[in-house]
Design an enzyme around this catalytic site. Sequence first.
Site, mmCIF file in Angstrom:
data_model
loop_
_atom_site.group_PDB
_atom_site.id
_atom_site.type_symbol
_atom_site.label_atom_id
_atom_site.label_comp_id
_atom_site.label_asym_id
_atom_site.label_seq_id
_atom_site.Cartn_x
_atom_site.Cartn_y
_atom_site.Cartn_z
ATOM 1 N N SER A 223 -0.693 35.810 14.256
ATOM 2 C CA SER A 223 -0.300 34.667 13.437
ATOM 3 C C SER A 223 1.188 34.386 13.554
ATOM 4 O O SER A 223 1.610 33.222 13.658
ATOM 5 C CB SER A 223 -0.682 34.932 11.973
ATOM 6 O OG SER A 223 -0.320 33.850 11.154
ATOM 7 N N HIS B 291 2.700 30.890 15.131
ATOM 8 C CA HIS B 291 3.535 30.034 14.289
ATOM 9 C C HIS B 291 4.930 29.869 14.892
ATOM 10 O O HIS B 291 5.495 28.761 14.867
ATOM 11 C CB HIS B 291 3.642 30.616 12.876
ATOM 12 C CG HIS B 291 2.469 30.313 12.005
ATOM 13 N ND1 HIS B 291 1.315 31.044 12.019
ATOM 14 C CD2 HIS B 291 2.268 29.331 11.081
ATOM 15 C CE1 HIS B 291 0.455 30.540 11.155
ATOM 16 N NE2 HIS B 291 1.011 29.503 10.564
ATOM 17 N N ARG C 7 -3.680 34.534 2.580
ATOM 18 C CA ARG C 7 -5.132 34.348 2.616
ATOM 19 C C ARG C 7 -5.565 33.013 2.044
ATOM 20 O O ARG C 7 -6.617 32.492 2.438
ATOM 21 C CB ARG C 7 -5.820 35.475 1.840
ATOM 22 C CG ARG C 7 -5.790 36.821 2.510
ATOM 23 C CD ARG C 7 -6.758 37.775 1.836
ATOM 24 N NE ARG C 7 -6.419 37.971 0.434
ATOM 25 C CZ ARG C 7 -5.668 38.972 -0.012
ATOM 26 N NH1 ARG C 7 -5.167 39.840 0.829
ATOM 27 N NH2 ARG C 7 -5.415 39.097 -1.300
ATOM 28 N N TYR D 147 -9.364 40.257 13.348
ATOM 29 C CA TYR D 147 -9.501 41.428 12.484
ATOM 30 C C TYR D 147 -10.801 42.182 12.766
ATOM 31 O O TYR D 147 -10.787 43.403 12.986
ATOM 32 C CB TYR D 147 -9.444 40.976 11.028
ATOM 33 C CG TYR D 147 -9.564 42.091 10.026
ATOM 34 C CD1 TYR D 147 -8.535 43.017 9.858
ATOM 35 C CD2 TYR D 147 -10.702 42.231 9.244
ATOM 36 C CE1 TYR D 147 -8.644 44.051 8.942
ATOM 37 C CE2 TYR D 147 -10.822 43.256 8.321
ATOM 38 C CZ TYR D 147 -9.786 44.150 8.174
ATOM 39 O OH TYR D 147 -9.900 45.168 7.266
ATOM 40 N N ASN E 96 -4.118 28.642 3.977
ATOM 41 C CA ASN E 96 -4.867 27.921 5.000
ATOM 42 C C ASN E 96 -6.133 28.720 5.284
ATOM 43 O O ASN E 96 -6.136 29.624 6.126
ATOM 44 C CB ASN E 96 -4.019 27.758 6.261
ATOM 45 C CG ASN E 96 -4.651 26.811 7.271
ATOM 46 O OD1 ASN E 96 -5.839 26.533 7.218
ATOM 47 N ND2 ASN E 96 -3.854 26.321 8.199
ATOM 48 N N HIS F 177 -6.418 16.194 -17.638
ATOM 49 C CA HIS F 177 -5.056 16.700 -17.766
ATOM 50 C C HIS F 177 -4.404 16.898 -16.397
ATOM 51 O O HIS F 177 -3.210 16.649 -16.229
ATOM 52 C CB HIS F 177 -5.064 18.022 -18.542
ATOM 53 C CG HIS F 177 -5.656 17.911 -19.908
ATOM 54 N ND1 HIS F 177 -5.068 17.171 -20.910
ATOM 55 C CD2 HIS F 177 -6.785 18.437 -20.447
ATOM 56 C CE1 HIS F 177 -5.799 17.243 -22.007
ATOM 57 N NE2 HIS F 177 -6.851 18.007 -21.750
#
Length: 483
Positions: A443, A447, A405, A420, A408, A128
């Site tokens: 981040s 970016h 999360r 972190y 990527n 499907h």
Amino acid sequence: MEPRAAQLRRREGLGGEQEDRPSREGEPHFGNEECPGNNETHRGPDLLQWTRHMQAVKTQLLEQAQGQLTELLDQAMCEAIQAYPPQDRPVSSIPPASLRKTREPSLGKRKVFINRKSLLDELMEVQHFRTIYHMFVAGLCVFIISTLAIDFIDEGRLMLEFDLLIFSFGQLPLALVTWVPMFLSTLLVPYQALRLWARPQSRAAWTLGVGLGCMLLAGHTTVLSILPVHVAVEYQLPPASRCVLVFEQVRLLMKSYSFLRETVPGTLRARGGEGIQAPSFSSYLYFLFCPTLIYRETYPRTPNVRWNYVAKNFAQALGCVLYACFILGRLCVPVFANMSREPFSTRALVLSILHATLPGIFMLLLIFFAFLHCWLNAFAEMLRFGDRMFYRDWWNSTSFSNYYRTWNVVVHDWLYSYVYQDGLWLLGGRARGPAMLGVFLVSAVVHEYIFCFVLGFFYPVMLLLFLVIGGRQPGRLDTGIRS
């Protein structure tokens, strides 16, 4: 379902015999009595619909059970790999009170690599979902054919213009030549610095080696930071060539940091007498090309290379690039070509946003499929890299935190492991909010730098999305690191 249907037919047959016996004995039929044929006619469609309904329910239940069972097995496998003790240590029993603590994010949690397919490859095995994929491809083909047909009717010729593609990838050889010293610096400097620190020698000589290694790393960071920016500005590289340079710049910096972060503590412990060996150069060389940003000496590998799979993914990536140029040339360039000459107004701003919505969604899907699926899977297949979990089901996300999360996973794992966790360690392991905010800050800045480098101007949309909206979202950053 078959025994139930047979039982119903048997009962109907018995009812028919009982109704036939009085007629054979001469008892008359009344007009309000139903004959067996009419009864079977009424029950037949109901039974068929009920059978189809139960088959659909069975299929749905099996699919849901299969998905949940797969998730449970993956989680159990990852937890078993993490709990596997070293060979020189006995298996320790975990008290029940500490089982709850193991579910909490810890400072020592590491990325676990296992053999698994990409999510889209698993979904493509379902008939499907392949149908939906084929419908999407057919829709794209119909869009291209209809656009070309309209151009042929209006202009009298096919408007197959590749000016935008040629312009975007202009001066690509210069970008590739610039990439060579960037790669050689990443290949030689971090490994040589590690060898200087790991070489057994006197304390004074080792201190000198540490200083020399730090100088080499400072020069390596300077080369990666300044060289691509200088080439892009000095020679006015077009967007696609700039994209190649900035992606490689960020990738090589992240890989260099991961290699040093994973190996330097072990090297220093080895000098302290624990006997930990320095990594081999072949493992570092493999790490520079494999599609992950987390260094390990060994990775799970597939038994062979499927070159038809590699060719298919490269062909799909090339098709996505061509289709992206077609979308930009037909839906964006005609709208925004003369916008800088028009006076600014709220109406023009709203119209530009609405005009950019549809091509923006198309570009988002194409970038995801071309890079995170096709490109990374092609290199993973060529290098026999086993862990293909480059993304998760971000299309099912109901919050920005879950989307960040799952969109990527490659970058998310790096941010979790080295921003972190290190932030938690610096803050004493308790201030999770500031550590998570630091992740979104890094981040957002990276970016925004990429978009500014590629487009040539500062437009802080990504800074707003990642830092303001993403940083305010509740949730825990370490949800997907185990799998």
